[in-house]
Scaffold this motif. Structure first.
Motif, PDB file in Angstrom:
ATOM      1  N   GLN A 298       0.283  13.509  -6.045  1.00 11.67           N
ATOM      2  CA  GLN A 298       0.441  12.086  -5.729  1.00 11.67           C
ATOM      3  C   GLN A 298       0.781  11.326  -6.997  1.00 11.67           C
ATOM      4  O   GLN A 298       0.077  11.440  -8.007  1.00 11.67           O
ATOM      5  CB  GLN A 298      -0.846  11.524  -5.105  1.00 11.67           C
TER       6      GLN A 298
ATOM      7  N   THR B 118       4.809   8.633   1.438  1.00 10.52           N
ATOM      8  CA  THR B 118       3.874   9.296   2.332  1.00 10.52           C
ATOM      9  C   THR B 118       3.274   8.279   3.294  1.00 10.52           C
ATOM     10  O   THR B 118       3.087   8.560   4.477  1.00 10.52           O
ATOM     11  CB  THR B 118       2.716   9.927   1.517  1.00 10.52           C
TER      12      THR B 118
ATOM     13  N   ARG C 128      -0.724   3.401 -10.437  1.00 13.86           N
ATOM     14  CA  ARG C 128      -1.393   2.250  -9.808  1.00 13.86           C
ATOM     15  C   ARG C 128      -1.005   0.969 -10.523  1.00 13.86           C
ATOM     16  O   ARG C 128      -0.759   0.971 -11.729  1.00 13.86           O
ATOM     17  CB  ARG C 128      -2.918   2.383  -9.901  1.00 13.86           C
TER      18      ARG C 128
ATOM     19  N   ASP D  68       0.813  -1.227   0.000  1.00 16.77           N
ATOM     20  CA  ASP D  68       0.000   0.000   0.000  1.00 16.77           C
ATOM     21  C   ASP D  68       0.845   1.276   0.000  1.00 16.77           C
ATOM     22  O   ASP D  68       0.615   2.187   0.800  1.00 16.77           O
ATOM     23  CB  ASP D  68      -0.928   0.015   1.219  1.00 16.77           C
TER      24      ASP D  68
ATOM     25  N   ASN E 286       2.128   4.806  -0.979  1.00 15.84           N
ATOM     26  CA  ASN E 286       1.677   6.068  -1.566  1.00 15.84           C
ATOM     27  C   ASN E 286       2.847   7.040  -1.552  1.00 15.84           C
ATOM     28  O   ASN E 286       3.533   7.159  -0.533  1.00 15.84           O
ATOM     29  CB  ASN E 286       0.509   6.645  -0.770  1.00 15.84           C
TER      30      ASN E 286
ATOM     31  N   HIS F  84       4.139  11.047  -2.870  1.00 17.98           N
ATOM     32  CA  HIS F  84       3.817  12.370  -3.406  1.00 17.98           C
ATOM     33  C   HIS F  84       5.096  13.129  -3.742  1.00 17.98           C
ATOM     34  O   HIS F  84       6.124  12.951  -3.087  1.00 17.98           O
ATOM     35  CB  HIS F  84       3.092  13.219  -2.351  1.00 17.98           C
TER      36      HIS F  84
ATOM     37  N   TRP G 151      -0.073   5.250  -5.991  1.00 20.23           N
ATOM     38  CA  TRP G 151      -1.323   5.048  -5.272  1.00 20.23           C
ATOM     39  C   TRP G 151      -1.435   3.587  -4.845  1.00 20.23           C
ATOM     40  O   TRP G 151      -1.579   2.711  -5.707  1.00 20.23           O
ATOM     41  CB  TRP G 151      -2.524   5.383  -6.175  1.00 20.23           C
ATOM     42  N   ASP G 152      -1.351   3.329  -3.559  1.00 23.05           N
ATOM     43  CA  ASP G 152      -1.615   1.982  -3.025  1.00 23.05           C
ATOM     44  C   ASP G 152      -0.895   0.872  -3.790  1.00 23.05           C
ATOM     45  O   ASP G 152      -1.497  -0.128  -4.165  1.00 23.05           O
ATOM     46  CB  ASP G 152      -3.128   1.695  -3.021  1.00 23.05           C
TER      47      ASP G 152
END
Ligand code: ATP
Ligand code: MG
Length: 232
Positions: free
Chosen positions: A15, A55, A209, A6, A8, A10, A18-19
Motif C-alpha cells: 500500500q 483500491t 499520507r 479517502d 487508497n 496499492h 493511505w486515506d
C-alpha cells in the motif's frame, strides 16, 4: 474542480497511498503537493490521470466521478498530467510534439500553438529539431508546452524542475507562475520552499499520507516543514 476522498492505492500487496483526501478549486492558481522521495506523489498523479486504479476511495473530476472516465476522457475534460519522465516523442520534431499535444483540441491548433510559442520562444527556434536532441531544459519546456496544447483547466506537473541546473529551475518556476494566471497548476515538487512560495494551497505527503495541509504560507511557517524540508 477535483475532489479526492479517502483514496487508497496499492502496488500488488504494497500500500502506497493511505486515506488521501484533497480538494482543488476553480479559484486555486497553484496547488503544491510536496514530500520526500517515495512519499507517493507520482502515484497520486497517476491515479488522478487514470494510469493506476485505486483500491478504494473516490475521485471527482469537474463534478463527475472518474469511475466513468477513461484516461483520454480526463484529458478532453481538462485534466492534463505532464509526467516526470516527460514522455516526449523523441524522433518527432518540436512542432510535431506540440501537434500531438493538441489531439483533443485539433480545431484550435494554430492559435494555441502561437500562444504556447509566445510563452516558450525557444520552441520556435527549435521547431524542426528532434525532441530527443533538445537539452534537458528545452525538453521540459516542450513537455509543459505540449501539455498546454490540450488547453487544460488543470495542468498537473510532476517535478518540472527535476534534474535541471539551478538557473533553469528559476526559469521553470517563473513559467509556472505565468501559466497559473490562466490555468490551475498542480505542482509536485521537491524544491519545497519555491513550490510553497508559489502555492495558494498545499499538501505535504509523507509515507503515503497527507501529513499537513494549508496555504503555501501556512506550510512554510509550520515547524514540521521548516525542520524537515527547509534549511533554517
Ligand atoms: N510500479 C510500481 N510497482 C511497485 N511499487 C511502486 C511502483 N511505482 C512506485 N512504487 C513504490 O511506491 C512508492 C511511492 O512511489 P512514488 O513514485 O509515487 O513516490 P514519489 O513521491 O513520486 O517519489 P519521488 O519524489 O522519488 O518521485 C515508493 O515506495 C515506490 O517504490
Ligand atoms: Mg515522483
Amino acid at each position: 474542480m477535483i475532489t479526492v476522498s479517502d483514496l487508497n492505492v496499492h502496488y500488488g500487496d504494497l500500500q502506497v497511498l493511505w486515506d488521501v483526501s484533497l480538494e482543488i478549486d476553480d479559484e486555486d492558481s497553484v496547488v503544491a503537493i510536496v514530500g520526500p522521495n517515495g512519499a507517493g506523489k507520482t502515484t497520486l498523479l497517476k491515479t488522478l490521470s487514470g494510469v493506476i486504479d485505486p483500491t478504494s476511495g473516490e475521485i471527482e473530476l469537474f463534478g463527475e466521478p472518474v469511475s466513468s472516465m477513461a484516461p483520454s476522457d480526463r484529458v478532453s475534460n481538462g485534466f492534463v498530467h505532464v509526467s516526470e519522465k516527460r514522455n516526449l516523442f523523441g524522433d518527432l520534431s518540436v512542432y510535431e510534439n506540440l501537434r500531438m499535444g493538441s489531439y483533443t483540441q485539433r480545431d484550435d491548433f494554430e492559435r494555441t500553438c502561437e500562444e504556447v510559442i509566445e510563452m516558450f520562444p525557444v520552441l520556435e527556434e527549435r521547431r524542426e529539431q528532434k525532441a530527443s536532441t533538445l537539452s534537458g531544459g528545452e525538453q521540459q519546456m516542450l513537455a509543459i508546452g505540449r501539455g498546454l496544447m490540450a488547453k487544460p483547466e488543470v495542468l498537473a506537473l510532476d517535478e518540472p524542475s527535476g534534474a535541471l541546473a539551478p538557473q533553469l529551475v528559476e526559469r521553470v518556476f517563473e513559467k509556472i507562475d505565468e501559466i497559473s494566471n490562466d490555468v490551475t497548476v498542480v505542482l509536485i515538487e521537491q524544491h519545497v520552499d519555491q513550490a510553497l512560495d508559489l502555492a495558494n494551497r498545499a499538501y505535504l505527503l509523507e509515507n503515503g499520507r497527507i501529513a499537513a495541509e494549508g496555504t503555501g504560507q501556512e506550510l512554510l511557517d509550520s515547524d514540521h516543514v521548516r525542520q524537515s524540508y527547509l534549511s533554517g
